[in-house]
Scaffold this motif. Structure first.
Motif, PDB file in Angstrom:
ATOM      1  N   LYS A 197       0.865  -1.189   0.000  1.00  0.00           N
ATOM      2  CA  LYS A 197       0.000   0.000   0.000  1.00  0.00           C
ATOM      3  C   LYS A 197       0.897   1.234   0.000  1.00  0.00           C
ATOM      4  CE  LYS A 197      -3.670   2.646   0.571  1.00  0.00           C
ATOM      5  NZ  LYS A 197      -4.603   2.908  -0.540  1.00  0.00           N
ATOM      6  N   GLN A 198       0.923   1.946  -1.109  1.00  0.00           N
ATOM      7  CA  GLN A 198       1.777   3.125  -1.198  1.00  0.00           C
ATOM      8  C   GLN A 198       1.127   4.307  -0.475  1.00  0.00           C
ATOM      9  OE1 GLN A 198       4.735   2.924  -2.301  1.00  0.00           O
ATOM     10  NE2 GLN A 198       4.642   0.976  -3.401  1.00  0.00           N
ATOM     11  N   PRO A 199       1.935   5.120   0.218  1.00  0.00           N
ATOM     12  CA  PRO A 199       1.386   6.338   0.834  1.00  0.00           C
ATOM     13  C   PRO A 199       1.095   7.403  -0.222  1.00  0.00           C
ATOM     14  CG  PRO A 199       3.762   6.276   1.102  1.00  0.00           C
ATOM     15  CD  PRO A 199       3.380   4.967   0.447  1.00  0.00           C
ATOM     16  N   GLU A 200       0.364   8.415   0.191  1.00  0.00           N
ATOM     17  CA  GLU A 200       0.132   9.570  -0.682  1.00  0.00           C
ATOM     18  C   GLU A 200       1.346  10.495  -0.702  1.00  0.00           C
ATOM     19  OE1 GLU A 200      -2.968  10.796  -2.263  1.00  0.00           O
ATOM     20  OE2 GLU A 200      -3.444   8.653  -2.130  1.00  0.00           O
ATOM     21  N   HIS A 201       2.098  10.483   0.393  1.00  0.00           N
ATOM     22  CA  HIS A 201       3.158  11.466   0.588  1.00  0.00           C
ATOM     23  C   HIS A 201       3.993  10.974   1.771  1.00  0.00           C
ATOM     24  CE1 HIS A 201       3.956  15.910  -0.354  1.00  0.00           C
ATOM     25  NE2 HIS A 201       4.845  15.649   0.575  1.00  0.00           N
ATOM     26  N   VAL A 202       5.273  11.276   1.776  1.00  0.00           N
ATOM     27  CA  VAL A 202       6.127  11.013   2.930  1.00  0.00           C
ATOM     28  C   VAL A 202       6.755  12.336   3.345  1.00  0.00           C
ATOM     29  CG1 VAL A 202       8.112   9.742   3.839  1.00  0.00           C
ATOM     30  CG2 VAL A 202       6.630   8.671   2.119  1.00  0.00           C
ATOM     31  N   VAL A 203       6.578  12.697   4.608  1.00  0.00           N
ATOM     32  CA  VAL A 203       7.129  13.942   5.143  1.00  0.00           C
ATOM     33  C   VAL A 203       8.153  13.589   6.204  1.00  0.00           C
ATOM     34  CG1 VAL A 203       6.622  16.078   6.379  1.00  0.00           C
ATOM     35  CG2 VAL A 203       5.022  15.229   4.653  1.00  0.00           C
ATOM     36  N   ILE A 204       9.418  13.901   5.933  1.00  0.00           N
ATOM     37  CA  ILE A 204      10.515  13.585   6.849  1.00  0.00           C
ATOM     38  C   ILE A 204      11.041  14.875   7.460  1.00  0.00           C
ATOM     39  CG2 ILE A 204      12.875  12.691   7.022  1.00  0.00           C
ATOM     40  CD1 ILE A 204      12.167  10.738   4.766  1.00  0.00           C
ATOM     41  N   SER A 205      10.969  14.965   8.775  1.00  0.00           N
ATOM     42  CA  SER A 205      11.532  16.099   9.503  1.00  0.00           C
ATOM     43  C   SER A 205      12.702  15.602  10.341  1.00  0.00           C
ATOM     44  CB  SER A 205      10.474  16.740  10.405  1.00  0.00           C
ATOM     45  OG  SER A 205      11.069  17.693  11.253  1.00  0.00           O
ATOM     46  N   THR A 206      13.898  16.068  10.011  1.00  0.00           N
ATOM     47  CA  THR A 206      15.077  15.591  10.738  1.00  0.00           C
ATOM     48  C   THR A 206      15.081  16.068  12.187  1.00  0.00           C
ATOM     49  OG1 THR A 206      16.406  17.465   9.961  1.00  0.00           O
ATOM     50  CG2 THR A 206      16.460  15.452   8.639  1.00  0.00           C
ATOM     51  N   VAL A 207      14.250  17.049  12.527  1.00  0.00           N
ATOM     52  CA  VAL A 207      14.212  17.529  13.912  1.00  0.00           C
ATOM     53  C   VAL A 207      13.775  16.422  14.868  1.00  0.00           C
ATOM     54  CG1 VAL A 207      11.813  18.372  13.910  1.00  0.00           C
ATOM     55  CG2 VAL A 207      13.519  19.492  15.336  1.00  0.00           C
ATOM     56  N   THR A 208      12.998  15.454  14.364  1.00  0.00           N
ATOM     57  CA  THR A 208      12.541  14.370  15.242  1.00  0.00           C
ATOM     58  C   THR A 208      13.696  13.492  15.713  1.00  0.00           C
ATOM     59  OG1 THR A 208      12.101  12.852  13.394  1.00  0.00           O
ATOM     60  CG2 THR A 208      10.295  14.313  14.074  1.00  0.00           C
ATOM     61  N   LEU A 209      14.809  13.522  14.995  1.00  0.00           N
ATOM     62  CA  LEU A 209      15.959  12.710  15.405  1.00  0.00           C
ATOM     63  C   LEU A 209      16.624  13.271  16.656  1.00  0.00           C
ATOM     64  CD1 LEU A 209      17.537  11.953  11.909  1.00  0.00           C
ATOM     65  CD2 LEU A 209      15.837  10.630  13.188  1.00  0.00           C
ATOM     66  N   ASN A 210      16.338  14.548  16.970  1.00  0.00           N
ATOM     67  CA  ASN A 210      16.923  15.162  18.171  1.00  0.00           C
ATOM     68  C   ASN A 210      16.425  14.503  19.449  1.00  0.00           C
ATOM     69  OD1 ASN A 210      18.239  16.981  16.502  1.00  0.00           O
ATOM     70  ND2 ASN A 210      16.675  18.561  16.725  1.00  0.00           N
ATOM     71  N   THR A 211      15.238  13.908  19.393  1.00  0.00           N
ATOM     72  CA  THR A 211      14.651  13.282  20.580  1.00  0.00           C
ATOM     73  C   THR A 211      14.727  11.753  20.507  1.00  0.00           C
ATOM     74  OG1 THR A 211      12.466  13.425  19.524  1.00  0.00           O
ATOM     75  CG2 THR A 211      13.084  15.197  21.033  1.00  0.00           C
ATOM     76  N   LEU A 212      15.430  11.234  19.507  1.00  0.00           N
ATOM     77  CA  LEU A 212      15.524   9.791  19.325  1.00  0.00           C
ATOM     78  C   LEU A 212      16.596   9.215  20.255  1.00  0.00           C
ATOM     79  CD1 LEU A 212      14.255   7.608  17.438  1.00  0.00           C
ATOM     80  CD2 LEU A 212      16.269   7.917  15.964  1.00  0.00           C
ATOM     81  N   PRO A 213      16.281   8.178  21.015  1.00  0.00           N
ATOM     82  CA  PRO A 213      17.305   7.563  21.872  1.00  0.00           C
ATOM     83  C   PRO A 213      18.497   7.082  21.048  1.00  0.00           C
ATOM     84  CG  PRO A 213      15.128   6.770  22.472  1.00  0.00           C
ATOM     85  CD  PRO A 213      14.959   7.554  21.208  1.00  0.00           C
ATOM     86  N   GLU A 214      19.665   7.088  21.657  1.00  0.00           N
ATOM     87  CA  GLU A 214      20.897   6.726  20.958  1.00  0.00           C
ATOM     88  C   GLU A 214      20.816   5.333  20.347  1.00  0.00           C
ATOM     89  OE1 GLU A 214      25.551   6.020  22.267  1.00  0.00           O
ATOM     90  OE2 GLU A 214      24.409   7.605  23.258  1.00  0.00           O
ATOM     91  N   ARG A 215      20.215   4.406  21.072  1.00  0.00           N
ATOM     92  CA  ARG A 215      20.110   3.044  20.569  1.00  0.00           C
ATOM     93  C   ARG A 215      19.239   2.982  19.310  1.00  0.00           C
ATOM     94  NH1 ARG A 215      17.140  -2.018  23.647  1.00  0.00           N
ATOM     95  NH2 ARG A 215      17.725  -3.651  22.136  1.00  0.00           N
ATOM     96  N   GLU A 216      18.158   3.757  19.287  1.00  0.00           N
ATOM     97  CA  GLU A 216      17.274   3.795  18.124  1.00  0.00           C
ATOM     98  C   GLU A 216      17.975   4.430  16.922  1.00  0.00           C
ATOM     99  OE1 GLU A 216      14.249   2.667  17.618  1.00  0.00           O
ATOM    100  OE2 GLU A 216      13.401   2.231  19.602  1.00  0.00           O
ATOM    101  N   PHE A 217      18.768   5.478  17.173  1.00  0.00           N
ATOM    102  CA  PHE A 217      19.505   6.109  16.085  1.00  0.00           C
ATOM    103  C   PHE A 217      20.485   5.106  15.479  1.00  0.00           C
ATOM    104  CE2 PHE A 217      22.927   8.541  14.172  1.00  0.00           C
ATOM    105  CZ  PHE A 217      22.242   9.495  13.442  1.00  0.00           C
ATOM    106  N   ALA A 218      21.191   4.380  16.335  1.00  0.00           N
ATOM    107  CA  ALA A 218      22.130   3.364  15.849  1.00  0.00           C
ATOM    108  C   ALA A 218      21.414   2.315  15.011  1.00  0.00           C
ATOM    109  CB  ALA A 218      22.846   2.712  17.027  1.00  0.00           C
ATOM    110  N   ALA A 219      20.236   1.894  15.465  1.00  0.00           N
ATOM    111  CA  ALA A 219      19.474   0.895  14.718  1.00  0.00           C
ATOM    112  C   ALA A 219      19.144   1.390  13.315  1.00  0.00           C
ATOM    113  CB  ALA A 219      18.196   0.535  15.476  1.00  0.00           C
ATOM    114  N   GLY A 220      18.837   2.675  13.191  1.00  0.00           N
ATOM    115  CA  GLY A 220      18.571   3.242  11.875  1.00  0.00           C
ATOM    116  C   GLY A 220      19.792   3.222  10.980  1.00  0.00           C
TER     117      GLY A 220
END
Length: 351
Positions: free
Chosen positions: A152-175
């Motif tokens: 199921k394709q989305p209509e649009h993808v909106v990526i805001s890099t500001v959300t990475l500021n609150t991402l736990p270090e372990r989650e960032f590494a996983a990405g």
């Protein structure tokens, strides 16, 4: 803003990459029925900002955070919410969160009244570079990851890099595991770039992150445009995933993050490639060291033996005609799908 286009004819859509939440196109912003699906971790941080992007009041529903909740029970609870609120086929579903929220919401969008629109607003690095793009949606089953789902394709993808500021270090590494995956499967120069920019990436330098995310999204968009439903090239995006999904299922969903399991899976794929004479040991060590430099594991869990992988591998989605298939590396920056890997070979390499 940086923009990538996923070319799928009438179902094409843009990926917008910015440092903040940008205005939506009128066709989305003016939707009269909007349901935002998020989790208790993300919603307090970004739900108000995302709700403000729409002209009409939004409903919202929260699903508990984590891979353990990517289930048919969660799918049913969202369905019940939509029905109880009297949503119609005109509803716009918004996935605000990481890969779990995106996969769940997309699967609901594929099924509710036989298909409704949905918008991806990924908030984790892993979902920004991988799961929010390409239209794969699914839930897990105790016998296998992502075994129940739909394209199921989305209509649009909106990526805001500001959300990475609150991402736990372990989650960032996983990405970062998924980022390294793109380099290993199809772009050796990008692998060099990651090594050269490691410090800036770990410091989450905004322009560097935006450039990195854009490159990954463009690589995935190109592959999806050629092979939307994984009949050919798209299977290469599963590098490390056959091993990784087995780790996730064996260890219990959520105990190992998806990116952590994929990191180990990519090392195992590299080791198997070396066993076949394609990679040298120094090249395998490059794979290990790059992943370790971003804080990722490179060895299978102590609790697992290779025999523990086999039951999960045999029910993996890539199995065809009863034969396990693996994405391996004939060279760094080049991947191919192989269907001739035997149990005996796996036991020989990893026992």
């Amino acid at each position: 803003m940086q923009k990538v286009e996923v070319q799928l004819g009438q179902r094409s859509y843009p990926i917008d990459i910015n440092t903040g939440f940008t205005a939506l196109p009128a066709s989305l912003a003016s939707a009269r029925q909007v349901v935002i699906v998020s989790n208790p971790t993300v919603a307090p941080l970004y739900l108000a900002q995302v709700s403000a992007l729409f002209s009409h009041p939004c409903h919202h529903m929260l699903i508990e955070d984590g891979e353990a909740f990517k289930t048919l029970n969660s799918f049913e609870s969202i369905m019940s919410f939509l029905l109880e609120k009297g949503m119609s086929r005109d509803v716009l579903l918004v996935a605000l969160g990481g890969g779990v929220i995106g996969d769940l919401t997309g699967f609901v969008a594929a099924c509710f009244q036989r298909g409704v629109r949905f918008l991806q607003i990924p908030t984790t690095l892993l979902s920004q570079v991988d799961s929010s793009v390409g239209g794969k949606t699914a839930v897990n089953h105790p016998l296998g990851k992502n075994m129940i789902g739909a394209f199921k394709q989305p209509e649009h993808v909106v990526i805001s890099t500001v959300t990475l500021n609150t991402l736990p270090e372990r989650e960032f590494a996983a990405g970062m595991a998924e980022v390294v995956k793109y380099a290993l499967l199809g772009d050796a120069q990008f692998l060099d770039w990651l090594i050269q920019h490691r410090e800036l990436i770990c410091q989450q330098h905004p322009e560097t992150l935006a450039q990195m995310i854009c490159h990954c999204c463009q690589m995935k968009a190109d592959i999806v445009s050629r092979d939307e439903t994984e009949q050919g090239d798209r299977a290469l995006l599963n590098l490390g995933h056959t091993f990784g999904h087995a780790i996730e299922a064996f260890m219990g969903y959520g105990n190992w993050l998806h990116g952590e399991a994929v990191a180990v899976g990519m090392v195992m794929a590299a080791e198997l490639s070396a066993h076949r004479g394609w990679l040298s040991e120094p090249q395998v060590n490059i794979v290990r060291s790059v992943l370790q430099s971003f804080g990722l594991p490179v060895a299978m869990p102590d609790q697992m033996q290779i025999a523990d992988f086999l039951p999960f591998m045999k029910t993996d989605k890539k199995v065809k005609d009863g034969q396990m298939r693996f994405v391996l590396l004939p060279a760094l920056g080049s991947a191919k799908l192989f269907a001739d890997v035997t149990e005996a070979e796996l036991l020989q390499v990893f026992s």
